[in-house]
Design a protein around this motif. Structure first.
Motif, PDB file in Angstrom:
ATOM      1  N   HIS A  30       0.823  -1.261  -0.029  1.00 34.15           N
ATOM      2  CA  HIS A  30       0.022   0.027   0.117  1.00 34.15           C
ATOM      3  C   HIS A  30       0.782   1.413  -0.068  1.00 34.15           C
ATOM      4  O   HIS A  30       1.401   1.752   0.912  1.00 34.15           O
ATOM      5  N   LEU A  31       0.918   1.823  -1.207  1.00 30.74           N
ATOM      6  CA  LEU A  31       2.000   2.834  -1.299  1.00 30.74           C
ATOM      7  C   LEU A  31       1.035   4.340  -1.400  1.00 30.74           C
ATOM      8  O   LEU A  31      -0.173   4.144  -1.562  1.00 30.74           O
ATOM      9  N   PRO A  32       1.744   5.356  -1.116  1.00 32.44           N
ATOM     10  CA  PRO A  32       0.979   6.775  -1.011  1.00 32.44           C
ATOM     11  C   PRO A  32      -0.090   6.801  -2.506  1.00 32.44           C
ATOM     12  O   PRO A  32      -0.887   7.594  -2.577  1.00 32.44           O
ATOM     13  N   THR A  33       0.664   6.257  -3.445  1.00 34.67           N
ATOM     14  CA  THR A  33       0.070   6.562  -4.610  1.00 34.67           C
ATOM     15  C   THR A  33      -1.184   5.425  -5.173  1.00 34.67           C
ATOM     16  O   THR A  33      -1.605   5.363  -6.024  1.00 34.67           O
ATOM     17  N   GLY A  34      -1.188   4.385  -4.155  1.00 29.94           N
ATOM     18  CA  GLY A  34      -2.227   3.371  -4.330  1.00 29.94           C
ATOM     19  C   GLY A  34      -1.437   1.991  -3.943  1.00 29.94           C
ATOM     20  O   GLY A  34      -0.463   1.706  -3.606  1.00 29.94           O
ATOM     21  N   LEU A  35      -2.354   0.744  -4.360  1.00 26.51           N
ATOM     22  CA  LEU A  35      -2.205  -0.586  -4.228  1.00 26.51           C
ATOM     23  C   LEU A  35      -1.075  -1.207  -5.404  1.00 26.51           C
ATOM     24  O   LEU A  35      -1.428  -0.396  -6.434  1.00 26.51           O
ATOM     25  N   VAL A  36      -0.101  -1.788  -5.022  1.00 25.33           N
ATOM     26  CA  VAL A  36       0.799  -2.320  -5.904  1.00 25.33           C
ATOM     27  C   VAL A  36       0.664  -4.028  -5.733  1.00 25.33           C
ATOM     28  O   VAL A  36       0.784  -4.340  -4.290  1.00 25.33           O
ATOM     29  N   VAL A  37       0.562  -4.711  -6.785  1.00 28.29           N
ATOM     30  CA  VAL A  37       0.406  -6.116  -6.467  1.00 28.29           C
ATOM     31  C   VAL A  37       1.209  -6.887  -7.458  1.00 28.29           C
ATOM     32  O   VAL A  37       1.381  -6.602  -8.564  1.00 28.29           O
ATOM     33  N   SER A  38       1.915  -8.097  -6.812  1.00 28.63           N
ATOM     34  CA  SER A  38       2.918  -8.835  -7.605  1.00 28.63           C
ATOM     35  C   SER A  38       2.649 -10.537  -7.117  1.00 28.63           C
ATOM     36  O   SER A  38       2.042 -10.794  -6.232  1.00 28.63           O
ATOM     37  N   HIS A  39       3.130 -11.108  -7.773  1.00 25.48           N
ATOM     38  CA  HIS A  39       3.169 -12.879  -7.615  1.00 25.48           C
ATOM     39  C   HIS A  39       4.618 -13.093  -7.311  1.00 25.48           C
ATOM     40  O   HIS A  39       5.345 -12.810  -8.289  1.00 25.48           O
ATOM     41  N   ALA A  40       4.966 -14.101  -6.701  1.00 25.91           N
ATOM     42  CA  ALA A  40       6.117 -14.560  -6.473  1.00 25.91           C
ATOM     43  C   ALA A  40       6.346 -15.866  -5.610  1.00 25.91           C
ATOM     44  O   ALA A  40       5.336 -16.332  -4.806  1.00 25.91           O
ATOM     45  N   PRO A  41       7.318 -16.600  -5.965  1.00 26.96           N
ATOM     46  CA  PRO A  41       7.654 -17.731  -5.097  1.00 26.96           C
ATOM     47  C   PRO A  41       8.286 -17.417  -3.810  1.00 26.96           C
ATOM     48  O   PRO A  41       9.026 -16.557  -3.806  1.00 26.96           O
ATOM     49  N   ILE A  42       7.941 -18.251  -2.707  1.00 23.40           N
ATOM     50  CA  ILE A  42       8.721 -17.970  -1.553  1.00 23.40           C
ATOM     51  C   ILE A  42       9.088 -19.362  -0.845  1.00 23.40           C
ATOM     52  O   ILE A  42       8.638 -20.274  -1.297  1.00 23.40           O
ATOM     53  N   LEU A  43      10.108 -19.315  -0.045  1.00 26.46           N
ATOM     54  CA  LEU A  43      10.440 -20.171   0.679  1.00 26.46           C
ATOM     55  C   LEU A  43      10.328 -19.921   2.290  1.00 26.46           C
ATOM     56  O   LEU A  43      10.394 -18.899   2.893  1.00 26.46           O
ATOM     57  N   LEU A  44       9.727 -20.930   3.223  1.00 24.98           N
ATOM     58  CA  LEU A  44       9.577 -20.730   4.517  1.00 24.98           C
ATOM     59  C   LEU A  44      10.869 -21.132   5.009  1.00 24.98           C
ATOM     60  O   LEU A  44      11.578 -22.304   4.925  1.00 24.98           O
ATOM     61  N   GLU A  45      11.585 -20.408   5.988  1.00 25.21           N
ATOM     62  CA  GLU A  45      13.027 -20.680   6.814  1.00 25.21           C
ATOM     63  C   GLU A  45      12.576 -21.291   7.969  1.00 25.21           C
ATOM     64  O   GLU A  45      11.564 -21.206   8.504  1.00 25.21           O
ATOM     65  N   PRO A  46      13.802 -22.156   8.547  1.00 23.06           N
ATOM     66  CA  PRO A  46      13.563 -22.584   9.864  1.00 23.06           C
ATOM     67  C   PRO A  46      13.045 -21.680  10.912  1.00 23.06           C
ATOM     68  O   PRO A  46      12.264 -22.004  11.990  1.00 23.06           O
TER      69      PRO A  46
END
Length: 202
Positions: A30-46
């Motif tokens: 949520h930026l001052p100019t509005g919402l920004v949306v992306s998609h990405a792979p993640i990894l869960l760390e220990p």
């Protein structure tokens, strides 16, 4: 996301499993100019943080590291028709499992980002008979890596929800499971298996 106590998912092991199994996520800033949306792979760390990467242009668009974000992890989900219920009256609904991870991400160094890229490839290749490794194309991969931005998010808040017909009578739960197992239009065996794994209909 409305936090209905009847559907609250608070078991850390189940949340960890959800994040590990459904690691293609939606990242919202949520930026001052509005919402920004992306998609990405993640990894869960220990340590229960998550790491991931975005294209550098996308990370710049998010002003990544300067604002709080929410990472949305979407698990199994599907449409539930009232035709499957034994009782009623009911209306259609949607069963789902989802987790929202809130916090301000930290940007990773170039070496840390490359490590995340390499481990991400390993994570998705691990079940293949002959897993591909990034070090098979080291020179090429190192040319591409600077065009990505790695990040680490230590969640400051976790909100997870499992809406799986657990509030319905046993006969209705059985009908939903039967429909998800075999309905030719709205069948969803993965969702049925998830419901059973949470003890619904047992």
């Amino acid at each position: 996301m409305l936090e209905n106590p009847a559907y609250a998912l608070t078991d850390p092991a189940r949340i960890q499993d959800l994040v590990t199994r459904h690691s293609w996520v939606t990242l919202v800033s949520h930026l001052p100019t509005g919402l920004v949306v992306s998609h990405a792979p993640i990894l869960l760390e220990p340590d229960q943080s998550i790491v991931g990467h975005l294209a550098r242009t996308d990370a710049d668009g998010h002003e990544l590291g300067r604002h709080e974000v929410v990472v949305i992890v979407q698990g199994p989900h599907g449409y539930i028709t009232p035709d499957w219920y034994a009782g009623g009256p009911y209306v259609p609904t949607w069963n789902f499992v989802v987790c929202h991870l809130y916090g301000r991400p930290d940007l990773l160094t170039a070496d840390e980002t490359y490590d995340v890229l390499s481990r991400t490839v390993d994570h998705y290749e691990q079940a293949r008979p002959n897993p591909f490794r990034l070090d098979q194309v080291t020179e090429y991969a190192q040319r591409l890596a600077p065009h990505t931005t790695g990040f680490r998010l230590v969640p400051s808040r976790v909100v997870a929800k499992a809406k799986l017909s657990q509030d319905k009578p046993a006969a209705d739960q059985a009908g939903v499971l039967a429909g998800l197992d075999a309905d030719p239009v709205h069948g969803n065996p993965e969702l049925a298996a998830t419901m059973r794994s949470y003890g619904v209909g047992q």
